[in-house]
Design a protein around this motif. Structure first.
Motif, PDB file in Angstrom:
ATOM      1  N   ALA B 171       0.842  -1.214   0.000  1.00  0.00           N
ATOM      2  CA  ALA B 171       0.000   0.000   0.000  1.00  0.00           C
ATOM      3  C   ALA B 171       0.873   1.259   0.000  1.00  0.00           C
ATOM      4  CB  ALA B 171      -0.909   0.000   1.218  1.00  0.00           C
ATOM      5  N   LEU B 172       1.955   1.232   0.783  1.00  0.00           N
ATOM      6  CA  LEU B 172       2.864   2.390   0.827  1.00  0.00           C
ATOM      7  C   LEU B 172       3.537   2.610  -0.522  1.00  0.00           C
ATOM      8  CD1 LEU B 172       4.529   1.901   4.317  1.00  0.00           C
ATOM      9  CD2 LEU B 172       3.061   3.781   3.632  1.00  0.00           C
ATOM     10  N   ASN B 173       3.925   1.508  -1.153  1.00  0.00           N
ATOM     11  CA  ASN B 173       4.562   1.576  -2.466  1.00  0.00           C
ATOM     12  C   ASN B 173       3.600   2.192  -3.483  1.00  0.00           C
ATOM     13  OD1 ASN B 173       6.653   0.981  -4.353  1.00  0.00           O
ATOM     14  ND2 ASN B 173       5.450  -0.766  -5.051  1.00  0.00           N
ATOM     15  N   TYR B 174       2.343   1.783  -3.403  1.00  0.00           N
ATOM     16  CA  TYR B 174       1.337   2.266  -4.349  1.00  0.00           C
ATOM     17  C   TYR B 174       1.072   3.764  -4.151  1.00  0.00           C
ATOM     18  CZ  TYR B 174      -2.928   2.542  -7.066  1.00  0.00           C
ATOM     19  OH  TYR B 174      -3.866   2.907  -7.980  1.00  0.00           O
ATOM     20  N   ILE B 175       0.928   4.174  -2.878  1.00  0.00           N
ATOM     21  CA  ILE B 175       0.674   5.605  -2.584  1.00  0.00           C
ATOM     22  C   ILE B 175       1.828   6.453  -3.127  1.00  0.00           C
ATOM     23  CG2 ILE B 175       0.485   7.328  -0.715  1.00  0.00           C
ATOM     24  CD1 ILE B 175      -0.945   5.173   0.952  1.00  0.00           C
ATOM     25  N   TYR B 176       3.053   6.002  -2.855  1.00  0.00           N
ATOM     26  CA  TYR B 176       4.234   6.742  -3.316  1.00  0.00           C
ATOM     27  C   TYR B 176       4.236   6.882  -4.839  1.00  0.00           C
ATOM     28  CZ  TYR B 176       9.035   7.411  -4.838  1.00  0.00           C
ATOM     29  OH  TYR B 176      10.141   7.871  -5.489  1.00  0.00           O
ATOM     30  N   LYS B 177       3.912   5.785  -5.512  1.00  0.00           N
ATOM     31  CA  LYS B 177       3.964   5.807  -6.975  1.00  0.00           C
ATOM     32  C   LYS B 177       2.890   6.706  -7.582  1.00  0.00           C
ATOM     33  CE  LYS B 177       6.335   1.756  -8.409  1.00  0.00           C
ATOM     34  NZ  LYS B 177       6.269   0.675  -9.355  1.00  0.00           N
ATOM     35  N   VAL B 178       1.702   6.708  -6.977  1.00  0.00           N
ATOM     36  CA  VAL B 178       0.614   7.548  -7.518  1.00  0.00           C
ATOM     37  C   VAL B 178       0.967   9.031  -7.338  1.00  0.00           C
ATOM     38  CG1 VAL B 178      -1.802   8.224  -7.185  1.00  0.00           C
ATOM     39  CG2 VAL B 178      -1.195   5.818  -7.240  1.00  0.00           C
ATOM     40  N   ILE B 179       1.453   9.383  -6.159  1.00  0.00           N
ATOM     41  CA  ILE B 179       1.804  10.787  -5.917  1.00  0.00           C
ATOM     42  C   ILE B 179       2.953  11.211  -6.837  1.00  0.00           C
ATOM     43  CG2 ILE B 179       2.616  12.457  -4.163  1.00  0.00           C
ATOM     44  CD1 ILE B 179      -0.256  11.546  -3.683  1.00  0.00           C
ATOM     45  N   ARG B 180       3.928  10.305  -7.002  1.00  0.00           N
ATOM     46  CA  ARG B 180       5.067  10.607  -7.899  1.00  0.00           C
ATOM     47  C   ARG B 180       4.576  10.802  -9.326  1.00  0.00           C
ATOM     48  NH1 ARG B 180       9.584   6.119  -8.860  1.00  0.00           N
ATOM     49  NH2 ARG B 180       7.794   5.225  -9.929  1.00  0.00           N
ATOM     50  N   HIS B 181       3.614   9.986  -9.726  1.00  0.00           N
ATOM     51  CA  HIS B 181       3.065  10.087 -11.085  1.00  0.00           C
ATOM     52  C   HIS B 181       2.466  11.485 -11.318  1.00  0.00           C
ATOM     53  CE1 HIS B 181       0.597   9.237 -14.576  1.00  0.00           C
ATOM     54  NE2 HIS B 181      -0.451   9.691 -13.913  1.00  0.00           N
ATOM     55  N   TYR B 182       1.631  11.928 -10.381  1.00  0.00           N
ATOM     56  CA  TYR B 182       0.989  13.240 -10.565  1.00  0.00           C
ATOM     57  C   TYR B 182       1.990  14.382 -10.445  1.00  0.00           C
ATOM     58  CZ  TYR B 182      -3.613  11.262 -10.957  1.00  0.00           C
ATOM     59  OH  TYR B 182      -4.694  10.574 -11.424  1.00  0.00           O
ATOM     60  N   TYR B 183       2.978  14.203  -9.593  1.00  0.00           N
ATOM     61  CA  TYR B 183       4.019  15.231  -9.445  1.00  0.00           C
ATOM     62  C   TYR B 183       4.787  15.397 -10.755  1.00  0.00           C
ATOM     63  CZ  TYR B 183       8.570  17.140  -8.198  1.00  0.00           C
ATOM     64  OH  TYR B 183       9.716  17.886  -8.180  1.00  0.00           O
ATOM     65  N   LEU B 184       5.219  14.273 -11.318  1.00  0.00           N
ATOM     66  CA  LEU B 184       5.997  14.329 -12.556  1.00  0.00           C
ATOM     67  C   LEU B 184       5.144  14.809 -13.729  1.00  0.00           C
ATOM     68  CD1 LEU B 184       8.150  11.103 -12.203  1.00  0.00           C
ATOM     69  CD2 LEU B 184       8.907  13.456 -11.943  1.00  0.00           C
ATOM     70  N   LEU B 185       3.885  14.381 -13.742  1.00  0.00           N
ATOM     71  CA  LEU B 185       2.965  14.802 -14.801  1.00  0.00           C
ATOM     72  C   LEU B 185       2.743  16.325 -14.723  1.00  0.00           C
ATOM     73  CD1 LEU B 185       1.334  13.282 -17.001  1.00  0.00           C
ATOM     74  CD2 LEU B 185      -0.634  13.457 -15.486  1.00  0.00           C
ATOM     75  N   GLY B 186       2.555  16.815 -13.504  1.00  0.00           N
ATOM     76  CA  GLY B 186       2.365  18.253 -13.305  1.00  0.00           C
ATOM     77  C   GLY B 186       3.597  19.041 -13.708  1.00  0.00           C
ATOM     78  N   LYS B 187       4.765  18.479 -13.393  1.00  0.00           N
ATOM     79  CA  LYS B 187       6.026  19.148 -13.719  1.00  0.00           C
ATOM     80  C   LYS B 187       6.234  19.170 -15.233  1.00  0.00           C
ATOM     81  CE  LYS B 187      10.507  19.265 -11.529  1.00  0.00           C
ATOM     82  NZ  LYS B 187      11.515  18.492 -10.839  1.00  0.00           N
ATOM     83  N   LYS B 188       5.851  18.056 -15.865  1.00  0.00           N
ATOM     84  CA  LYS B 188       6.044  17.932 -17.308  1.00  0.00           C
ATOM     85  C   LYS B 188       5.102  18.871 -18.066  1.00  0.00           C
ATOM     86  CE  LYS B 188       7.122  13.625 -18.683  1.00  0.00           C
ATOM     87  NZ  LYS B 188       6.772  12.241 -19.027  1.00  0.00           N
ATOM     88  N   THR B 189       3.855  18.910 -17.653  1.00  0.00           N
ATOM     89  CA  THR B 189       2.855  19.696 -18.383  1.00  0.00           C
ATOM     90  C   THR B 189       2.740  21.123 -17.862  1.00  0.00           C
ATOM     91  OG1 THR B 189       1.156  18.928 -16.881  1.00  0.00           O
ATOM     92  CG2 THR B 189       1.431  17.678 -18.921  1.00  0.00           C
ATOM     93  N   LEU B 190       3.321  21.368 -16.690  1.00  0.00           N
ATOM     94  CA  LEU B 190       3.206  22.652 -15.987  1.00  0.00           C
ATOM     95  C   LEU B 190       1.733  23.065 -15.858  1.00  0.00           C
ATOM     96  CD1 LEU B 190       6.200  24.852 -17.140  1.00  0.00           C
ATOM     97  CD2 LEU B 190       5.873  23.722 -14.965  1.00  0.00           C
ATOM     98  N   SER B 191       0.898  22.067 -15.616  1.00  0.00           N
ATOM     99  CA  SER B 191      -0.527  22.338 -15.456  1.00  0.00           C
ATOM    100  C   SER B 191      -0.835  22.583 -13.983  1.00  0.00           C
ATOM    101  CB  SER B 191      -1.332  21.147 -15.989  1.00  0.00           C
ATOM    102  OG  SER B 191      -2.630  21.192 -15.464  1.00  0.00           O
ATOM    103  N   LEU B 192      -1.362  23.757 -13.724  1.00  0.00           N
ATOM    104  CA  LEU B 192      -1.684  24.131 -12.339  1.00  0.00           C
ATOM    105  C   LEU B 192      -2.742  23.192 -11.771  1.00  0.00           C
ATOM    106  CD1 LEU B 192      -1.333  26.320 -10.080  1.00  0.00           C
ATOM    107  CD2 LEU B 192      -3.307  27.441 -11.057  1.00  0.00           C
ATOM    108  N   TYR B 193      -3.643  22.747 -12.638  1.00  0.00           N
ATOM    109  CA  TYR B 193      -4.783  21.984 -12.147  1.00  0.00           C
ATOM    110  C   TYR B 193      -4.422  20.550 -11.752  1.00  0.00           C
ATOM    111  CZ  TYR B 193      -6.861  26.176 -13.681  1.00  0.00           C
ATOM    112  OH  TYR B 193      -7.116  27.504 -13.813  1.00  0.00           O
TER     113      TYR B 193
END
Lengths: 139, 399
Positions: B171-193
């Motif tokens: 569960a900890l591994n999954y939480i970390y990966k999901v948050i990392r996914h959105y962080y990297l996606l946000g950084k890549k797209t520079l989407s505020l939303y």
């Protein structure tokens, strides 16, 4: 019990480069403050005000960053609260409270009672939490 | 000439004093805003800084906000990574200590952490519960087999605890990966939303991750957790009476209770196990040909902020969490035989539910027993048969 919390990990280490920058900023800021005093003593008020301003900003910034880094290190530890095991003798009522040991479970029969030699029973395993800064809640 | 007319009309209503004040204010404003070339150097720099600040705020305000949010998420991600790594380390160490594997279990543990379960298709919802149950059974068998392979020396209780430890690490591994996914996606797209969404739910996610981190240690050491309060209530009621195993992974004891016969059910402890209370209750009802006067279920429930930990409340319905299969089975069976169902819950938050049991929760057990007595006395007659089911993970709780 052997529940050692986080040993040294890459995540808890603070970059030496960051530390260097913090201390250099602090040193420059302190130098600016000393220079401000000197400038004031020779009557150069305008320069003294600028140096004082720079000095205070520098000291405030570097101490804030240093404090934040320390806070982050403190936050990065998984707390392991002490777990208490209560052992009771059902015959004579003798009670023994000790730290949890691996293999303990509620209703487990353990060592004989010191008083009546009857087998004792684990009746409780729990952790006590001291609420930090719990204020009265009027609602 | 026209300007003079407008000027006279506009300021005709002012007295002489007010007019002087107005002129002074306008002059001061003009000095503040437009006096770049004149004044001392400090004022000029300050004016330039103010202009620069306004310019940056207008054109780059959102981007600055985005970077601040990204930094906040990055900080939490850093902590999540630490928690995830710690979870993995604890799991591996516990397996080595208890399971005595011949080879290094690290590779197998890493593979285990990446396991996933695909929920059944529900386009045609009829029969989806049975499909879900089958998938969950397959998952459970697979996990048990995997634990046996990783930790061959572990007994049944230890194997159950190890399975729970690995599930918490997963569960900890999954939480970390999901948050990392959105962080990297946000950084890549520079989407505020994208970043805003993750930043808004981050406090709740962090609470959950911290709860799993403490659960991990509790599972590794076999300590009772807050979720086991229902099982503990049942254990207190059945202790000292003969117990027998019933499907699946549950135990039942026939206990004389306030002049009634109580079938007390809980998952088989002391290993980490929730059993299948749905099957267990169904078995007891069918053994008694539906002649059960009342069912009382006891479980831990999430408290709302402001409520006390360990508060006991009472209601009706099947008090059971999880994917819903057991709740469905219980509801189907009680509907068939028209058996009334009552629930007693002990309130706690998510952190307390999966971490070692708090004293407040432990102390609430006696209050819950009293409440059950009250329900039995009020809702049934002497000589009736009742089912008392303690729901929850029975780790660290015998019977």
């Amino acid at each position: 019990m052997g529940q050692k919390s986080a040993s040294s990990s890459a995540a808890t280490k603070v970059s030496s480069f960051v530390l260097l920058i913090i201390f250099v900023t602090l040193a420059v800021a302190l130098a600016a403050l000393v220079l401000a005093v000197q400038a004031y003593s020779i009557g150069n008020d305008v320069v003294a005000v600028y140096l004082l301003f720079i000095g205070f900003i520098g000291v405030a910034l570097s101490t804030y960053v240093l404090f934040q880094t320390r806070q982050r290190m403190m936050r990065l530890r998984i707390e392991t609260p002490p777990i208490t095991t209560t052992i009771e003798c059902k015959k004579c009522g003798f009670k023994n409270v000790r730290e949890f040991q691996r293999g303990d479970y509620i209703f487990k029969e353990v060592e004989p009672c010191q008083k009546c030699n009857e087998k004792m029973l684990i009746t409780a395993i729990y952790r006590e939490v001291r609420e930090k800064g719990k204020t009265s809640f009027p609602y | 000439m026209e300007y003079a007319k407008i000027y006279n009309q506009a300021f005709a209503s002012f007295s002489e004093g007010e007019f002087v004040n107005l002129v002074a204010m306008l002059t001061a404003l003009q000095n503040q805003l437009f006096q770049l070339p004149g004044g001392d150097i400090f004022s000029q720099i300050l004016t330039l800084v103010i202009y620069a600040f306004i310019f940056i705020s207008i054109f780059y305000g959102q981007r600055i906000q985005l970077y601040i949010m990204l930094r906040e998420v990055e900080g939490s991600l850093y902590k999540l990574k630490y928690i995830r790594d710690e979870g993995r380390r604890i799991a591996i160490e516990t397996i080595k200590e208890i399971g005595k594997p011949q080879t290094d279990p690290t590779v197998r543990v890493d593979r285990f952490l990446e396991y996933f379960t695909i929920s059944p298709q529900s386009l045609d919802p009829a029969g989806v519960v049975w499909k879900l149950e089958h998938i969950l059974d397959v998952r459970d068998t697979r996990f048990k087999d995997e634990v046996k392979l990783i930790a061959p020396a572990a007994d049944e209780t230890q194997a159950n605890n190890l399975e729970n430890t690995l599930e918490a690490a997963m569960a900890l591994n999954y939480i970390y990966k999901v948050i990392r996914h959105y962080y990297l996606l946000g950084k890549k797209t520079l989407s505020l939303y994208i970043i805003m969404q993750i930043q808004m739910i981050l406090p709740m996610v962090m609470r959950e991750a911290e709860a799993y981190a403490s659960a991990l240690k509790a599972f590794a050491y076999g300590q009772p957790i807050g979720d086991g309060v229902g099982a503990l209530v049942a254990a207190k009621l059945m202790h000292g009476y003969p117990v027998r195993k019933i499907p699946k992974d549950c135990v039942v004891a026939t206990v004389p209770f306030e002049g009634r016969t109580a079938y007390v059910i809980k998952a088989e402890g002391p290993g980490g196990n929730v059993g299948k209370p749905g099957d267990a209750i169904k078995t007891i009802i069918e053994e008694n040909e539906g002649k059960i006067a009342n069912i009382i279920m006891i479980d831990a429930a999430l408290k709302l902020e402001g409520e006390e930990i360990g508060e006991v409340a009472e209601g009706v319905g099947a008090a059971i969490g999880g994917p819903g299969v057991d709740q469905f089975k219980i509801e189907e069976t009680i509907l068939k035989y028209r058996i009334p169902i009552n629930a007693v819950i002990v309130k706690e938050d998510i952190g307390d539910a999966v971490s070692p049991m708090r004293k407040e929760v432990f102390d609430s057990v006696d209050k819950a027993v009293e409440r059950i007595k009250q329900v039995v006395l009020e809702r049934t007659k002497e000589g009736d048969k009742v089912i008392i089911a303690g729901i929850g993970n029975t780790i660290g709780i015998g019977q």
